[in-house]
Design a protein around this motif. Structure first.
Motif, mmCIF file in Angstrom:
data_model
loop_
_atom_site.group_PDB
_atom_site.id
_atom_site.type_symbol
_atom_site.label_atom_id
_atom_site.label_comp_id
_atom_site.label_asym_id
_atom_site.label_seq_id
_atom_site.Cartn_x
_atom_site.Cartn_y
_atom_site.Cartn_z
ATOM 1 N N ASP A 25 -3.718 0.045 -6.791
ATOM 2 C CA ASP A 25 -3.960 0.606 -8.121
ATOM 3 C C ASP A 25 -3.815 -0.485 -9.183
ATOM 4 O O ASP A 25 -2.770 -1.119 -9.291
ATOM 5 C CB ASP A 25 -2.947 1.724 -8.369
ATOM 6 N N THR A 42 0.843 -1.197 0.000
ATOM 7 C CA THR A 42 0.000 0.000 0.000
ATOM 8 C C THR A 42 0.876 1.243 0.000
ATOM 9 O O THR A 42 1.823 1.351 0.776
ATOM 10 C CB THR A 42 -0.941 0.011 1.213
ATOM 11 N N GLY A 43 0.565 2.158 -0.892
ATOM 12 C CA GLY A 43 1.302 3.408 -0.980
ATOM 13 C C GLY A 43 2.493 3.354 -1.917
ATOM 14 O O GLY A 43 3.085 4.384 -2.222
ATOM 15 N N LEU A 44 2.860 2.174 -2.359
ATOM 16 C CA LEU A 44 3.973 2.044 -3.294
ATOM 17 C C LEU A 44 3.427 2.012 -4.711
ATOM 18 O O LEU A 44 2.284 1.631 -4.943
ATOM 19 C CB LEU A 44 4.757 0.756 -3.018
ATOM 20 N N ASN A 45 4.243 2.383 -5.651
ATOM 21 C CA ASN A 45 3.830 2.356 -7.057
ATOM 22 C C ASN A 45 4.628 1.365 -7.872
ATOM 23 O O ASN A 45 4.698 1.461 -9.091
ATOM 24 C CB ASN A 45 3.959 3.759 -7.671
#
Length: 171
Positions: free
Chosen positions: A117, A70-73
């Motif tokens: 995402d 979570t929060g990483l791309n």
């Protein structure tokens, strides 16, 4: 001897005059550019024979994965697998590529439901080609091979899709 010349008899014909050029180091032939890293070692996402339904234990494993990404791309490879016995379930898909892909998609959908995402997810099918255990035919051994693994890469979504700019008027 079939009349074929040996290396010394052919004066090097058919041989490259240059030595191999490659990476520096003890292994000049590149085998892997960038190995993936398992997102959450020890967690298991497994399936019943022929199924793409995610059970409670696997949902808990997905929650662990979500907590790590979570929060990483970073782009995530979602690799679906099948056991050798599942190839016989569908004669038109003897290596269970379709089944393993549907498993990867099911896990990707769960990750999206939990806020990851979709643009970073790369579901892929491995079919029966990458078993954890070979030569096993018992229920437990087969289940280990019916799995989905999630790997992270060093590539981020920004490497492929630059951030969108917001035009005047909120569009």
């Amino acid at each position: 001897r079939l009349g074929l010349p040996t290396h010394s008899e052919n004066n090097g014909m058919g041989q490259s005059p240059n030595e191999k050029q490659g990476q520096d180091g003890s292994h000049p032939d590149v085998e892997t550019i960038q190995p993936g890293k398992v997102v959450a070692a020890g967690v298991k996402i497994t399936f019943d024979s022929g199924s793409t339904e995610i059970n409670a234990e696997s949902l808990a494993a997905i929650d662990v994965i979500v907590s790590k990404v979570t929060g990483l791309n970073n782009v995530l490879f979602i690799k679906g697998h099948a056991s050798i016995d599942e190839g016989a379930l569908h004669p038109d898909d003897p290596n269970a590529m379709d089944l393993s892909y549907r498993r990867a998609l099911a896990v990707a959908d769960e990750l999206v439901k939990r806020g990851i995402d979709r643009r970073v997810l790369r579901p892929m099918a491995c079919g029966t080609f990458e078993p954890v255990l070979t030569g096993v035919y018992d229920v437990v051994g087969m289940r280990v091979n019916r799995r989905v693994e999630v790997y992270t890469t060093d590539t981020t979504i920004r490497d492929y899709a630059p951030a969108r700019t917001v035009e005047a008027g909120g569009k």
